[in-house]
Design a protein around this motif. Structure first.
Motif, mmCIF file in Angstrom:
data_model
loop_
_atom_site.group_PDB
_atom_site.id
_atom_site.type_symbol
_atom_site.label_atom_id
_atom_site.label_comp_id
_atom_site.label_asym_id
_atom_site.label_seq_id
_atom_site.Cartn_x
_atom_site.Cartn_y
_atom_site.Cartn_z
ATOM 1 N N GLU A 190 1.838 46.266 -51.870
ATOM 2 C CA GLU A 190 3.258 45.927 -51.970
ATOM 3 C C GLU A 190 3.387 44.693 -52.840
ATOM 4 O OE1 GLU A 190 5.421 45.657 -48.287
ATOM 5 O OE2 GLU A 190 4.210 47.236 -47.400
ATOM 6 N N ASP A 191 4.212 44.794 -53.855
ATOM 7 C CA ASP A 191 4.471 43.650 -54.718
ATOM 8 C C ASP A 191 5.619 42.841 -54.122
ATOM 9 O OD1 ASP A 191 3.790 42.430 -57.351
ATOM 10 O OD2 ASP A 191 5.927 42.739 -57.698
ATOM 11 N N LYS A 205 12.242 41.829 -52.780
ATOM 12 C CA LYS A 205 13.351 41.212 -53.508
ATOM 13 C C LYS A 205 14.286 42.225 -54.164
ATOM 14 C CE LYS A 205 10.735 37.225 -55.006
ATOM 15 N NZ LYS A 205 10.001 36.871 -56.222
ATOM 16 N N GLU A 206 13.699 43.235 -54.830
ATOM 17 C CA GLU A 206 14.490 44.157 -55.649
ATOM 18 C C GLU A 206 14.516 45.586 -55.113
ATOM 19 O OE1 GLU A 206 13.755 43.482 -60.032
ATOM 20 O OE2 GLU A 206 12.145 42.273 -59.189
ATOM 21 N N GLY A 207 13.636 45.871 -54.169
ATOM 22 C CA GLY A 207 13.616 47.214 -53.584
ATOM 23 C C GLY A 207 12.637 48.162 -54.239
ATOM 24 N N PHE A 208 11.930 47.694 -55.259
ATOM 25 C CA PHE A 208 10.944 48.561 -55.905
ATOM 26 C C PHE A 208 9.822 47.736 -56.531
ATOM 27 C CE2 PHE A 208 14.295 47.724 -59.034
ATOM 28 C CZ PHE A 208 13.567 47.285 -60.131
ATOM 29 N N ILE A 209 8.751 48.442 -56.888
ATOM 30 C CA ILE A 209 7.626 47.829 -57.588
ATOM 31 C C ILE A 209 7.730 48.227 -59.056
ATOM 32 C CG2 ILE A 209 5.102 47.784 -57.835
ATOM 33 C CD1 ILE A 209 4.962 48.404 -54.789
ATOM 34 N N HIS A 210 7.646 47.249 -59.936
ATOM 35 C CA HIS A 210 7.702 47.508 -61.374
ATOM 36 C C HIS A 210 6.406 48.154 -61.842
ATOM 37 C CE1 HIS A 210 11.299 44.995 -62.296
ATOM 38 N NE2 HIS A 210 10.949 44.423 -61.165
ATOM 39 N N ALA A 211 6.530 49.155 -62.704
ATOM 40 C CA ALA A 211 5.356 49.754 -63.317
ATOM 41 C C ALA A 211 5.649 49.974 -64.798
ATOM 42 C CB ALA A 211 5.003 51.065 -62.615
#
Length: 106
Positions: free
Chosen positions: A30-31, A36-42
């Motif tokens: 988990e990032d 904070k934003e609801g998702f992990i950036h990829a």
């Protein structure tokens, strides 16, 4: 006979070695952006260098995770990033470790 080649879609996520070690202990990654934003950036292959320049300049001890999207248990959504005028893959939830097929120290 027609052979269908299964093309696995690969995306990447850059993180710190410490965060990746924590994930290995926990059983999923988990990032901080997930809270904070609801998702992990990829990123896709051609986006990784830009991400490194924009967000990780001067940082050391980084790891690039190679993620097989067909194995992801969390939802994957491609979304437009107005700041760079590109679509990026966003992972809405933790990354299960078996979806990470490779790691590379940067």
């Amino acid at each position: 006979m027609i052979v269908k080649h299964h093309m696995m879609a690969i995306i990447y996520h850059v993180t710190t070695a410490a965060a990746w070690n924590t994930a290995k202990e926990k059983g999923s990654y988990e990032d901080t952006s997930l809270a904070k934003e609801g998702f992990i950036h990829a990123s896709e292959t051609q986006q990784v260098d830009g991400v490194l320049q924009r967000y990780f300049a001067g940082k050391t001890d980084l790891v690039k995770l190679t993620i097989d999207t067909s194995k992801l248990k969390s939802q994957l959504v491609y979304e437009w990033s107005p700041s760079v005028q590109e679509q990026f893959p966003h992972i809405y939830g933790p990354i299960n470790l078996d979806a990470v097929t490779d790691t590379e120290a940067l």
